[in-house]
Design a protein around this motif. Structure first.
Motif, PDB file in Angstrom:
ATOM      1  N   PHE A 102     -16.463  10.984   3.039  1.00 21.01           N
ATOM      2  CA  PHE A 102     -16.598   9.564   3.389  1.00 21.01           C
ATOM      3  C   PHE A 102     -15.765   8.680   2.444  1.00 21.01           C
ATOM      4  CE2 PHE A 102     -18.696   5.439   3.066  1.00 21.01           C
ATOM      5  CZ  PHE A 102     -18.711   5.070   4.412  1.00 21.01           C
ATOM      6  N   PHE A 103     -15.950   8.886   1.128  1.00 21.79           N
ATOM      7  CA  PHE A 103     -15.201   8.073   0.158  1.00 21.79           C
ATOM      8  C   PHE A 103     -13.702   8.319   0.276  1.00 21.79           C
ATOM      9  CE2 PHE A 103     -19.243   7.705  -2.315  1.00 21.79           C
ATOM     10  CZ  PHE A 103     -19.276   6.330  -2.310  1.00 21.79           C
ATOM     11  N   ARG A 105     -12.011   9.139   2.969  1.00 21.18           N
ATOM     12  CA  ARG A 105     -11.448   8.440   4.127  1.00 21.18           C
ATOM     13  C   ARG A 105     -11.482   6.928   3.948  1.00 21.18           C
ATOM     14  NH1 ARG A 105     -13.835  10.526   9.572  1.00 21.18           N
ATOM     15  NH2 ARG A 105     -12.524   8.855  10.346  1.00 21.18           N
ATOM     16  N   ALA A 106     -12.459   6.452   3.167  1.00 24.76           N
ATOM     17  CA  ALA A 106     -12.579   4.996   2.972  1.00 24.76           C
ATOM     18  C   ALA A 106     -11.540   4.465   1.985  1.00 24.76           C
ATOM     19  CB  ALA A 106     -13.988   4.656   2.494  1.00 24.76           C
ATOM     20  N   LEU A 107     -11.349   5.179   0.885  1.00 24.39           N
ATOM     21  CA  LEU A 107     -10.553   4.588  -0.207  1.00 24.39           C
ATOM     22  C   LEU A 107      -9.220   5.275  -0.495  1.00 24.39           C
ATOM     23  CD1 LEU A 107     -13.561   3.968  -2.609  1.00 24.39           C
ATOM     24  CD2 LEU A 107     -12.412   2.266  -1.207  1.00 24.39           C
ATOM     25  N   TYR A 110      -5.793   3.629   0.391  1.00 24.14           N
ATOM     26  CA  TYR A 110      -5.285   2.574  -0.506  1.00 24.14           C
ATOM     27  C   TYR A 110      -4.398   3.179  -1.595  1.00 24.14           C
ATOM     28  CZ  TYR A 110      -8.508  -0.564   1.787  1.00 24.14           C
ATOM     29  OH  TYR A 110      -9.138  -1.311   2.728  1.00 24.14           O
ATOM     30  N   TYR A 112      -2.958   6.151  -1.413  1.00 25.82           N
ATOM     31  CA  TYR A 112      -1.814   6.794  -0.742  1.00 25.82           C
ATOM     32  C   TYR A 112      -0.714   5.775  -0.442  1.00 25.82           C
ATOM     33  CZ  TYR A 112       0.683   9.286   2.967  1.00 25.82           C
ATOM     34  OH  TYR A 112       1.652   9.868   3.747  1.00 25.82           O
ATOM     35  N   TYR A 113      -1.116   4.609   0.046  1.00 28.20           N
ATOM     36  CA  TYR A 113      -0.104   3.611   0.411  1.00 28.20           C
ATOM     37  C   TYR A 113       0.367   2.782  -0.792  1.00 28.20           C
ATOM     38  CZ  TYR A 113      -0.572   4.745   5.313  1.00 28.20           C
ATOM     39  OH  TYR A 113      -0.525   5.416   6.506  1.00 28.20           O
ATOM     40  N   LEU A 114      -0.478   2.685  -1.821  1.00 26.87           N
ATOM     41  CA  LEU A 114      -0.038   1.950  -3.022  1.00 26.87           C
ATOM     42  C   LEU A 114       0.885   2.805  -3.894  1.00 26.87           C
ATOM     43  CD1 LEU A 114      -3.143  -0.027  -4.317  1.00 26.87           C
ATOM     44  CD2 LEU A 114      -0.964  -0.962  -3.590  1.00 26.87           C
ATOM     45  N   PRO A 116       3.692   4.624  -3.354  1.00 26.89           N
ATOM     46  CA  PRO A 116       5.143   4.380  -3.367  1.00 26.89           C
ATOM     47  C   PRO A 116       5.552   2.913  -3.452  1.00 26.89           C
ATOM     48  CG  PRO A 116       4.406   5.082  -1.190  1.00 26.89           C
ATOM     49  CD  PRO A 116       3.197   4.824  -1.999  1.00 26.89           C
ATOM     50  N   THR A 117       4.828   2.099  -4.213  1.00 27.28           N
ATOM     51  CA  THR A 117       5.274   0.717  -4.431  1.00 27.28           C
ATOM     52  C   THR A 117       5.941   0.636  -5.812  1.00 27.28           C
ATOM     53  OG1 THR A 117       3.099   0.201  -5.277  1.00 27.28           O
ATOM     54  CG2 THR A 117       3.505  -0.408  -3.009  1.00 27.28           C
ATOM     55  N   PRO A 118       6.845  -0.315  -6.010  1.00 27.06           N
ATOM     56  CA  PRO A 118       7.493  -0.415  -7.331  1.00 27.06           C
ATOM     57  C   PRO A 118       6.524  -0.919  -8.388  1.00 27.06           C
ATOM     58  CG  PRO A 118       8.294  -2.136  -5.841  1.00 27.06           C
ATOM     59  CD  PRO A 118       7.344  -1.317  -5.055  1.00 27.06           C
ATOM     60  N   PHE A 122       4.364  -4.878 -11.889  1.00 26.85           N
ATOM     61  CA  PHE A 122       3.081  -5.220 -12.514  1.00 26.85           C
ATOM     62  C   PHE A 122       3.245  -5.549 -13.998  1.00 26.85           C
ATOM     63  CE2 PHE A 122       1.740  -2.512  -8.943  1.00 26.85           C
ATOM     64  CZ  PHE A 122       0.828  -3.347  -8.348  1.00 26.85           C
TER      65      PHE A 122
ATOM     66  N   PRO B  13     -15.728   4.599   7.633  1.00 31.80           N
ATOM     67  CA  PRO B  13     -15.079   4.694   6.314  1.00 31.80           C
ATOM     68  C   PRO B  13     -14.041   3.591   6.084  1.00 31.80           C
ATOM     69  CG  PRO B  13     -15.111   6.848   7.364  1.00 31.80           C
ATOM     70  CD  PRO B  13     -15.555   5.851   8.387  1.00 31.80           C
ATOM     71  N   ALA B  14     -13.233   3.302   7.110  1.00 30.32           N
ATOM     72  CA  ALA B  14     -12.201   2.268   6.963  1.00 30.32           C
ATOM     73  C   ALA B  14     -12.851   0.909   6.704  1.00 30.32           C
ATOM     74  CB  ALA B  14     -11.335   2.214   8.208  1.00 30.32           C
ATOM     75  N   PHE B  16     -15.785   0.444   5.386  1.00 28.37           N
ATOM     76  CA  PHE B  16     -16.355   0.487   4.043  1.00 28.37           C
ATOM     77  C   PHE B  16     -15.268   0.225   2.998  1.00 28.37           C
ATOM     78  CE2 PHE B  16     -17.508   2.891   0.186  1.00 28.37           C
ATOM     79  CZ  PHE B  16     -18.676   2.214  -0.144  1.00 28.37           C
ATOM     80  N   GLY B  17     -14.072   0.821   3.228  1.00 32.28           N
ATOM     81  CA  GLY B  17     -12.937   0.604   2.327  1.00 32.28           C
ATOM     82  C   GLY B  17     -12.578  -0.873   2.246  1.00 32.28           C
ATOM     83  N   ILE B 193      12.548   4.979   0.557  1.00 36.44           N
ATOM     84  CA  ILE B 193      11.381   4.597  -0.264  1.00 36.44           C
ATOM     85  C   ILE B 193      11.812   4.542  -1.734  1.00 36.44           C
ATOM     86  CG2 ILE B 193       9.135   5.399  -1.100  1.00 36.44           C
ATOM     87  CD1 ILE B 193       8.686   6.463   1.785  1.00 36.44           C
ATOM     88  N   ILE B 197      12.020   1.102  -4.041  1.00 38.07           N
ATOM     89  CA  ILE B 197      11.316   0.994  -5.329  1.00 38.07           C
ATOM     90  C   ILE B 197      12.317   0.579  -6.413  1.00 38.07           C
ATOM     91  CG2 ILE B 197      10.167   2.334  -7.151  1.00 38.07           C
ATOM     92  CD1 ILE B 197       8.864   3.985  -4.938  1.00 38.07           C
ATOM     93  N   ILE B 231       3.539 -10.615  -6.120  1.00 39.07           N
ATOM     94  CA  ILE B 231       3.276  -9.186  -6.308  1.00 39.07           C
ATOM     95  C   ILE B 231       2.498  -8.639  -5.104  1.00 39.07           C
ATOM     96  CG2 ILE B 231       2.007  -7.507  -7.724  1.00 39.07           C
ATOM     97  CD1 ILE B 231       2.806  -9.217 -10.178  1.00 39.07           C
ATOM     98  N   SER B 238       5.911  -3.250   0.927  1.00 42.08           N
ATOM     99  CA  SER B 238       6.126  -1.820   0.667  1.00 42.08           C
ATOM    100  C   SER B 238       5.199  -0.967   1.524  1.00 42.08           C
ATOM    101  CB  SER B 238       5.872  -1.470  -0.796  1.00 42.08           C
ATOM    102  OG  SER B 238       6.564  -2.314  -1.626  1.00 42.08           O
ATOM    103  N   VAL B 239       3.914  -1.379   1.573  1.00 44.16           N
ATOM    104  CA  VAL B 239       2.937  -0.605   2.341  1.00 44.16           C
ATOM    105  C   VAL B 239       3.316  -0.617   3.818  1.00 44.16           C
ATOM    106  CG1 VAL B 239       0.526  -0.563   3.103  1.00 44.16           C
ATOM    107  CG2 VAL B 239       1.050  -0.904   0.688  1.00 44.16           C
ATOM    108  N   PHE B 242       6.300   1.632   4.383  1.00 42.26           N
ATOM    109  CA  PHE B 242       5.880   3.029   4.267  1.00 42.26           C
ATOM    110  C   PHE B 242       5.133   3.454   5.529  1.00 42.26           C
ATOM    111  CE2 PHE B 242       2.984   6.250   2.195  1.00 42.26           C
ATOM    112  CZ  PHE B 242       3.974   7.130   1.872  1.00 42.26           C
TER     113      PHE B 242
END
Lengths: 262, 256
Positions: A102-103, A105-107, A110, A112-114, A116-118, A122, B13-14, B16-17, B193, B197, B231, B238-239, B242
């Motif tokens: 569950f966790f 699939r939920a989190l 984020y 995974y997609y964060l 490959p960001t530069p 930050f 789940p999505a 909840f995220g 990608i 970056i 930012i 980027s997301v 991707f």
């Protein structure tokens, strides 16, 4: 690689099998020769492409200076601190996400997609939070290496053979024993691969931060060489930096036992 | 089965995220308003969200974004023009491939981006430095994937080509390259990608160009909400990039 060139390639390779090492040597020698010709031709700005001899001397001078080792020590300490912080947080996050469907699939999307960001963007935030000293560089490295380590830990948790877990339970292993005897050994190859990736990215993150704003470390030395237009020194620094990165990668790869596919 | 697949539980789940993300933002807002976090270091999330209008109006966020897109586009064109032919050449000459493949893989994991001061000297503080850094970062995966794609061409397709007595060049352009296209696209996507970056990163580091420079500018002006918002914008871009290219890759694989 059920490849089309399989037989053809093998046949050709057999004919030219002797050639691989020679080709490498020829390529290296021609590259170095081309460099030297460019350096001596005067076609490019003087010193942008310095002769090999000058770079060699700069390397000798660099490696025999005490300041270099002090700055290298600073960078290594920053990278190790970054890896320890980013790696442990990443590992724990990965275990949490990989251990629960569950966790995960939920989190996990984020992370995974964060991933490959530069990350270097930050850095201004890190300066605000951790100051202009080594803290912000460590934070940059930690943020950079968090993502690959978290993702690989989550993936390795999911890949653990359920038979192993059942064996552990049938021996009535407690939580600590399960972690030390079953989970960690089964996760090792994949996690080590994640750490190897993370280390490479931590080196990049830390050093880029050093080049942006710093008064110590290898990144600072590179920018110092740039600002006084000392190109041979910059080449020498880049060569040592690449050697450092490759060496660090090889050390972690050895711990990983080369059991991973990629 | 079908009913279960599209049941609301699938989206739990999505949801909840998203809820966690919303809670995290709300907690930060609450802590800032309560004075437990320093507003000079972390701006209010509502202020960050509110600064987008100003960024588009006064800071020309869209124009900056287009500058970065343009740099990425040039990098992609150069990448494709160099990477695919080099990959094809290495595939065609197995000795050369064997000699250089490990070098290219090593290059893919080397900290190449740290060479940016070198290109800064060669090309100056210009778009050329940014584009070159993008190209260098993207080349290794594209070359490796081109070789992989060409090597994986199905034998039956090659036999068809042979039965038509195609020349080597025809075989390459009519059979092998089209068959390798999905894998080459994977390489192009990976390369892009890496390029993106590096492009945004170098923009930030050398204070030139599009979105990266805007972040640096706003940080130097101490415009905290604007900087955080930019930012967030870069992360969203980027997301999105991707995500879209990942979908495109899956679609291409299915078509293949």
């Amino acid at each position: 690689m059920a490849s089309a060139d399989g037989m053809k390639g093998r046949a050709r390779a057999a004919g030219a099998g002797i050639g691989v090492m020679q080709v490498r040597i020829v390529l290296l020698v021609s590259l170095l020769a081309a460099w030297e010709i460019m350096a001596r031709s005067g076609l490019l700005y003087r010193d942008v492409v310095p002769p090999l001899e000058t770079i060699g001397w700069a390397l000798v001078v660099l490696l025999s200076s005490q300041a270099f080792y002090w700055n290298l020590g600073v960078t290594i300490a920053e990278v190790l601190a970054a890896l320890a912080i980013g790696g442990s947080v990443g590992f724990m996050t990965g275990v949490l996400l990989g251990g629960s469907r569950f966790f995960g699939r939920a989190l996990e999307p984020y992370i995974y997609y964060l991933g490959p960001t530069p990350k270097i963007i930050f850095f201004p935030i890190m300066i605000m939070w951790f100051g202009v000293g080594p803290g912000s560089k460590i934070a940059m490295g930690a943020v950079s290496c968090f993502f690959p380590i978290a993702l690989s830990a989550a993936a390795s948790m999911r890949q653990i053979d359920t038979v192993l877990i059942r064996v552990g339970r049938s021996f009535r292993a407690n939580g600590w024993q399960m972690a030390m005897k079953i989970y960690l050994p089964a996760m090792r190859p994949s996690v080590m691969n994640g750490i190897r990736l993370g280390l490479g990215i931590a080196i990049i993150g830390t050093l880029l931060a050093e080049t942006k704003l710093s008064n110590r470390g290898i990144g600072y030395l590179i920018m110092q060489a740039y600002s006084i237009f000392d190109m041979p020194r910059m080449y020498a620094l880049l060569i040592t930096l690449f050697a450092f990165a490759i060496g660090a990668n090889a050390i972690v790869g050895r711990f990983g036992g080369h059991t991973t596919g990629k | 089965m079908r009913a279960a697949a599209i049941s609301p539980a699938r989206f739990l789940p999505a949801l909840f995220g998203l809820f966690c993300l919303f809670c995290a933002v709300a907690v930060v807002e609450g802590l800032l308003r309560a004075g437990l976090l320093n507003r000079f270091i972390v701006p209010l999330p509502t202020e960050v969200a509110g600064s987008f209008g100003r960024l588009f109006g006064e800071e020309h966020l869209l124009a900056r974004f287009l500058t970065t897109v343009q740099e990425t586009f040039y990098a992609m064109a150069i990448l494709a023009l160099i990477g695919v032919p080099v990959g094809t050449l290495l595939y065609q000459v197995p000795v050369l491939r064997k000699a250089t493949e490990t070098w290219i893989s090593a290059l893919a994991s080397a900290p190449i981006v740290l060479m940016y001061p070198l290109f800064l000297v060669i090309f100056g503080r210009s778009a050329a430095t940014i584009i070159v850094m993008g190209v260098i970062a993207g080349l290794p995966p594209l070359i490796l994937k081109t070789i992989e794609g060409l090597s994986g061409t199905r034998q039956s397709l090659i036999n068809v080509g042979r039965s038509f007595r195609l020349t080597r060049a025809q075989m390459l352009t009519k059979i092998m390259l089209p068959a390798a296209l999905p894998t080459i696209f994977v390489g192009l996507r990976l390369g892009l990608i890496f390029a993106l970056i590096n492009i945004v990163g170098v923009e930030f580091l050398i204070n030139f160009g599009g979105l990266g420079q805007l972040i640096n500018d706003l940080a130097e002006r101490y415009d905290m909400p604007g900087m955080y918002a930019t930012i967030v914008f870069v992360i969203l871009v980027s997301v999105l990039f991707f995500f879209v290219t990942e979908r495109l890759e899956r679609w291409l694989r299915r078509m293949a």
